[in-house]
Motif scaffolding. Structure first.
Motif, short mmCIF file in Angstrom:
data_model
loop_
_atom_site.label_atom_id
_atom_site.label_comp_id
_atom_site.label_asym_id
_atom_site.label_seq_id
_atom_site.Cartn_x
_atom_site.Cartn_y
_atom_site.Cartn_z
N LEU A 93 1.31 -0.83 -0.01
CA LEU A 93 0.04 0.08 0.00
C LEU A 93 0.90 1.56 -0.05
O LEU A 93 0.54 2.33 -0.90
CB LEU A 93 -1.26 -0.46 1.64
CG LEU A 93 -2.05 1.33 1.04
CD1 LEU A 93 -3.04 1.37 0.46
CD2 LEU A 93 -2.65 1.32 3.09
N CYS A 133 2.07 1.63 -3.53
CA CYS A 133 0.87 2.45 -4.42
C CYS A 133 0.46 3.86 -4.30
O CYS A 133 0.35 4.40 -4.42
CB CYS A 133 -0.44 1.45 -4.31
SG CYS A 133 0.14 -0.49 -4.23
N LEU A 134 0.75 4.36 -3.01
CA LEU A 134 0.34 6.00 -2.47
C LEU A 134 1.30 6.48 -3.03
O LEU A 134 1.20 7.67 -3.11
CB LEU A 134 0.28 5.35 -0.84
CG LEU A 134 -1.48 4.68 -0.41
CD1 LEU A 134 -0.63 4.74 0.95
CD2 LEU A 134 -2.40 5.68 -1.38
N ALA A 153 -3.38 2.09 -5.87
CA ALA A 153 -4.04 2.38 -4.84
C ALA A 153 -5.42 0.73 -4.42
O ALA A 153 -5.50 0.12 -3.30
CB ALA A 153 -4.30 3.42 -3.47
#
Length: 189
Positions: free
Chosen positions: A89, A92-93, A101
């Motif tokens: 995560l 992805c952020l 995300a």
């Protein structure tokens, strides 16, 4: 003869091939990424938390030798999954691409829910009542917040050991995360 059938449902396949899929998805995600120095800096602590949790869990894990209930396993039954989720995560952020995300969260659920179910069945078969008591006491992925000293937890049976971390090859996760951070910095605008 008690034959075990290979579950070929999409969710079972996703859970079995989650690591390999991430090696395919990461470069594709990077293609659509728009990381910045600020986004990389902002989400690096979350990545480090995921790495730290995974390392802590590996340092307590003795696969197939006993039911691990010490370290992070005293708080959640799947600390490796939680650490991997936090790590993924965070990356992805860092991309500044919200759809990545969202896709990651959906893909993680598709991979880890069936994996967790298969693991629970295996541990129940192997450890029986001991696992049932553990599962009743310790939540799967979100730790319970307890005020005061309630509940009963068993004494720690294992202490953290770096030899377990190395034996489980956790250094490969650190190498991959380092490569991911280098890529985010290289693509940062």
């Amino acid at each position: 003869m008690n034959e075990k059938r290979l579950d070929m449902s999409p969710l079972a396949v996703a859970s079995r091939w989650r690591i390999e899929a991430s090696f395919i998805a990461a470069p594709i995600g990077l293609w659509f990424a728009h990381p910045t120095t600020a986004s990389t800096l902002r989400w690096t602590p979350l990545a480090l938390a995921g790495l730290g949790l995974r390392c802590w869990a590996r340092g307590h894990l003795e696969r197939r030798a006993q039911l691990t209930q010490s370290g992070p396993y005293a708080f959640v039954r799947h600390p490796l999954y939680v650490g991997s989720f936090l790590l993924g995560l965070a990356f992805c952020l860092m991309t500044n691409t919200p759809v990545l995300a969202l896709f990651f969260v959906v893909a993680s659920l598709a991979a880890y829910v069936p994996k967790g179910m298969r693991e629970a069945a295996f541990l129940h078969e192997r450890y029986g009542d001991e696992y049932e008591r553990y599962a009743a006491r310790v939540p799967a992925v979100l730790p319970r917040i307890r005020l005061g000293r309630g509940g009963s937890t068993p004494p720690a049976t294992l202490h953290f050991a770096w030899r377990r971390v190395l034996r489980h090859r956790e250094y490969l996760t650190w190498i991959g995360a380092t490569a991911g951070l280098v890529a985010m910095w290289a693509f940062a605008r």
